[in-house]
Write a protein that holds these residues in place. Structure first.
Motif, short mmCIF file in Angstrom:
data_model
loop_
_atom_site.label_atom_id
_atom_site.label_comp_id
_atom_site.label_asym_id
_atom_site.label_seq_id
_atom_site.Cartn_x
_atom_site.Cartn_y
_atom_site.Cartn_z
N ILE A 106 0.85 -1.20 0.00
CA ILE A 106 0.00 0.00 0.00
C ILE A 106 0.89 1.25 0.00
O ILE A 106 0.62 2.23 -0.68
CB ILE A 106 -0.95 0.02 1.23
CG1 ILE A 106 -1.95 -1.14 1.14
CG2 ILE A 106 -1.67 1.35 1.37
CD1 ILE A 106 -3.06 -0.98 0.13
N ALA A 107 1.98 1.19 0.75
CA ALA A 107 2.89 2.35 0.79
C ALA A 107 3.45 2.62 -0.60
O ALA A 107 3.60 3.76 -1.02
CB ALA A 107 4.01 2.09 1.79
N ASN A 108 3.72 1.56 -1.36
CA ASN A 108 4.18 1.74 -2.74
C ASN A 108 3.05 2.26 -3.62
O ASN A 108 3.27 3.11 -4.49
CB ASN A 108 4.72 0.43 -3.31
CG ASN A 108 6.13 0.16 -2.82
OD1 ASN A 108 6.78 1.05 -2.31
ND2 ASN A 108 6.58 -1.07 -2.98
N ILE A 109 1.85 1.72 -3.41
CA ILE A 109 0.72 2.15 -4.25
C ILE A 109 0.51 3.66 -4.12
O ILE A 109 0.30 4.34 -5.11
CB ILE A 109 -0.58 1.39 -3.87
CG1 ILE A 109 -0.47 -0.10 -4.27
CG2 ILE A 109 -1.80 2.02 -4.52
CD1 ILE A 109 -1.68 -0.95 -3.93
N VAL A 110 0.57 4.19 -2.89
CA VAL A 110 0.30 5.63 -2.72
C VAL A 110 1.57 6.47 -2.77
O VAL A 110 1.52 7.67 -2.51
CB VAL A 110 -0.48 5.92 -1.41
CG1 VAL A 110 -1.82 5.22 -1.40
CG2 VAL A 110 0.33 5.55 -0.16
N SER A 111 2.70 5.85 -3.11
CA SER A 111 4.00 6.55 -3.13
C SER A 111 4.23 7.27 -1.79
O SER A 111 4.50 8.47 -1.75
CB SER A 111 4.09 7.56 -4.26
OG SER A 111 3.79 6.95 -5.48
N ALA A 112 4.11 6.53 -0.70
CA ALA A 112 4.24 7.13 0.63
C ALA A 112 5.68 7.60 0.88
O ALA A 112 6.62 7.10 0.27
CB ALA A 112 3.84 6.12 1.70
N ASP A 113 5.81 8.55 1.79
CA ASP A 113 7.14 9.03 2.17
C ASP A 113 7.70 8.24 3.34
O ASP A 113 8.89 8.32 3.63
CB ASP A 113 7.07 10.52 2.56
CG ASP A 113 6.48 11.35 1.43
OD1 ASP A 113 6.99 11.24 0.31
OD2 ASP A 113 5.48 12.07 1.67
N ALA A 114 6.84 7.52 4.06
CA ALA A 114 7.31 6.70 5.19
C ALA A 114 6.26 5.66 5.53
O ALA A 114 5.07 5.84 5.27
CB ALA A 114 7.58 7.59 6.41
N LEU A 115 6.75 4.56 6.12
CA LEU A 115 5.86 3.50 6.60
C LEU A 115 6.07 3.35 8.11
O LEU A 115 7.22 3.30 8.57
CB LEU A 115 6.21 2.18 5.89
CG LEU A 115 5.53 0.90 6.42
CD1 LEU A 115 4.01 0.95 6.17
CD2 LEU A 115 6.10 -0.35 5.73
N VAL A 116 4.98 3.31 8.87
CA VAL A 116 5.08 3.14 10.32
C VAL A 116 4.36 1.84 10.70
O VAL A 116 3.17 1.69 10.43
CB VAL A 116 4.44 4.36 11.05
CG1 VAL A 116 4.49 4.16 12.56
CG2 VAL A 116 5.15 5.65 10.65
#
Ligand SMILES: Nc1ncnc2c1ncn2[C@@H]1O[C@H](COP(=O)(O)OP(=O)(O)O)[C@@H](O)[C@H]1O
Ligand SMILES: N[C@@H](CCC(=O)OP(=O)(O)O)C(=O)O
Length: 380
Positions: free
Chosen positions: A171-181
């Protein structure tokens, strides 16, 4: 820790502090009481921490477990069921209850939420992946907090995530997140399960790939969660290799973790950030076939930013259509790269070994292109 590692850690922490889009994953063990049932107070205090980050401008996606925990009591079971069919039915009952609690808790801060239930299949198919990306990004643009869980009720046994750790990295890749917690019931990663006397806390991981073999990461110890530390490490590896910092800590430290304060274990990104399209090819796509290529092609691909030309391809493995993900193997069968094929396996058969000039002359201009274009090719 060396001086170099300290300054690296400070730099990565500041990336977390400045992150605009963040994916936060919370596990079952952090949302439940000692009987394994959903604990309203724990859920509310998590929402308090998330809401304050959202009010400060963070774009948050929450990946949350807890549907089974929310459902089994209502169904009259004493404990979490362990057969898959009953788990799926229980999740179907519990998911609505879980969402109702999140909706009410976020509403206290005037924040709206939207539910996304996703199966592993949705992440491996390009079209569903793009749909998920479009919906998630639009929700974020509308100021809504997407709340994601695996679609347990429909997930098929063979390709189920089971835990939400892996899902959260995708999901972090799908939304191009800046960080994963990653929020769990333990304050940090340890060298071995923290219940063991010799376990040492790890504050900073400069290279997740290098520590994978050095940490004894086991399945869930509480029996409430599913994946344990092993799946969290795998999620951290995917995210770090996708160019994202990762913080792993206890759920009651969500506030400081989101703020980039010094809590939990921080994993540094180990590559520059890739596009969502390339990250899908690398981490989510599931090729059914591919190309076996000669040494010259391997060298060109490993050299970086090269396309796979038909001239370097020796044979075709399996059947696929144009646009499908494919493996690229060397002559000993080792994986070299993954990419999207420009041609279907039948067409490509006639192209093997031919250079561009020969392709144009013998097969026509339509065939004078790479088998896998470099924009859709990632090394593995
Ligand atoms: N090396 C390790 N470091 C930290 N925790 C570990 C390690 N190995 C196993 N664990 C266990 O993993 C558990 C977290 O996993 P899990 O119960 O699946 O949580 P969640 O529900 O948050 O996904 C912790 O309670 C901890 O006991
Ligand atoms: N999708 C399931 C989650 C399964 C689970 O326990 O996951 P995790 O807590 O991430 O180990 C649920 O909502 O109950």
């Amino acid at each position: 820790m060396t001086g170099r590692e300290e300054s690296d850690e400070a730099e990565v922490r500041s990336r977390v502090a400045q992150a605009r889009t963040m994916v936060v994953k919370v596990g079952t063990s952090s949302l439940t009481d000692s009987h394994g049932r959903l604990d309203q107070d724990r859920l509310r205090s998590l929402v308090g921490a998330l809401a304050s980050a959202a009010v400060d401008g963070a774009r948050l996606v929450l990946v949350t477990s807890g549907a089974i925990a929310a459902g089994f009591g209502t169904l009259g079971f004493d404990q979490r069921p362990d057969d898959v069919a009953t788990q799926q039915a229980t999740a179907s009952v519990g998911q609505g209850l879980l969402m109702a609690q999140y909706e009410a808790a976020f509403a206290r801060y005037a924040l709206r939420v939207g539910q996304i239930l996703i199966t592993a299949r949705d992440t491996t198919h390009a079209v569903q992946y793009r749909n998920a990306r479009r919906t998630l990004c639009r929700l974020l643009d509308l100021g809504v907090i997407p709340i994601v869980n695996e679609n347990d009720a429909l997930a098929s046994n063979e390709i189920r995530f089971g835990d939400n750790d892996h899902l959260s990295a995708l999901i972090a890749n799908i939304v191009s997140a800046d960080a994963l917690v990653l929020l769990t019931d333990v304050d940090a990663l340890y060298t071995e399960p923290p219940s063991r006397p010799g376990a040492r806390r790890i504050g900073f991981v400069p290279d997740v790939a290098a520590i994978m073999d050095q940490v004894d990461a086991q399945g869930s110890v509480s029996g409430l969660g599913t994946g344990g530390m092993a799946t969290k490490l795998e999620a951290a590896r995917i995210a770090a290799a996708s160019g994202m910092p990762v913080v792993l800590t206890r759920a009651d430290l969500a506030g400081p973790a989101l703020a980039g304060d010094q809590v939990g274990t921080l994993f540094a990104p180990i590559r520059p950030r890739g596009s969502s399209h390339r990250l899908w090819i690398k981490f989510a796509s599931r090729p059914r076939g591919g190309y076996l290529v000669d040494q010259g092609a391997v060298k060109a691909l490993r050299g970086g930013r090269a396309s796979l030309l038909a001239a370097g391809a020796r044979s075709i493995q399996g059947e696929f259509s144009a646009g499908d993900p494919v493996w690229i193997h060397d002559e000993s069968g080792h994986q070299v790269a993954k990419g999207l094929s420009g041609y279907d396996s039948e067409e490509a058969q006639d192209m093997l070994g031919l250079n561009t000039k020969e392709l144009r002359r013998r097969l026509g201009a339509h065939y004078a292109h790479p088998l896998v274009h470099r924009d859709s090719l990632v090394l593995v």
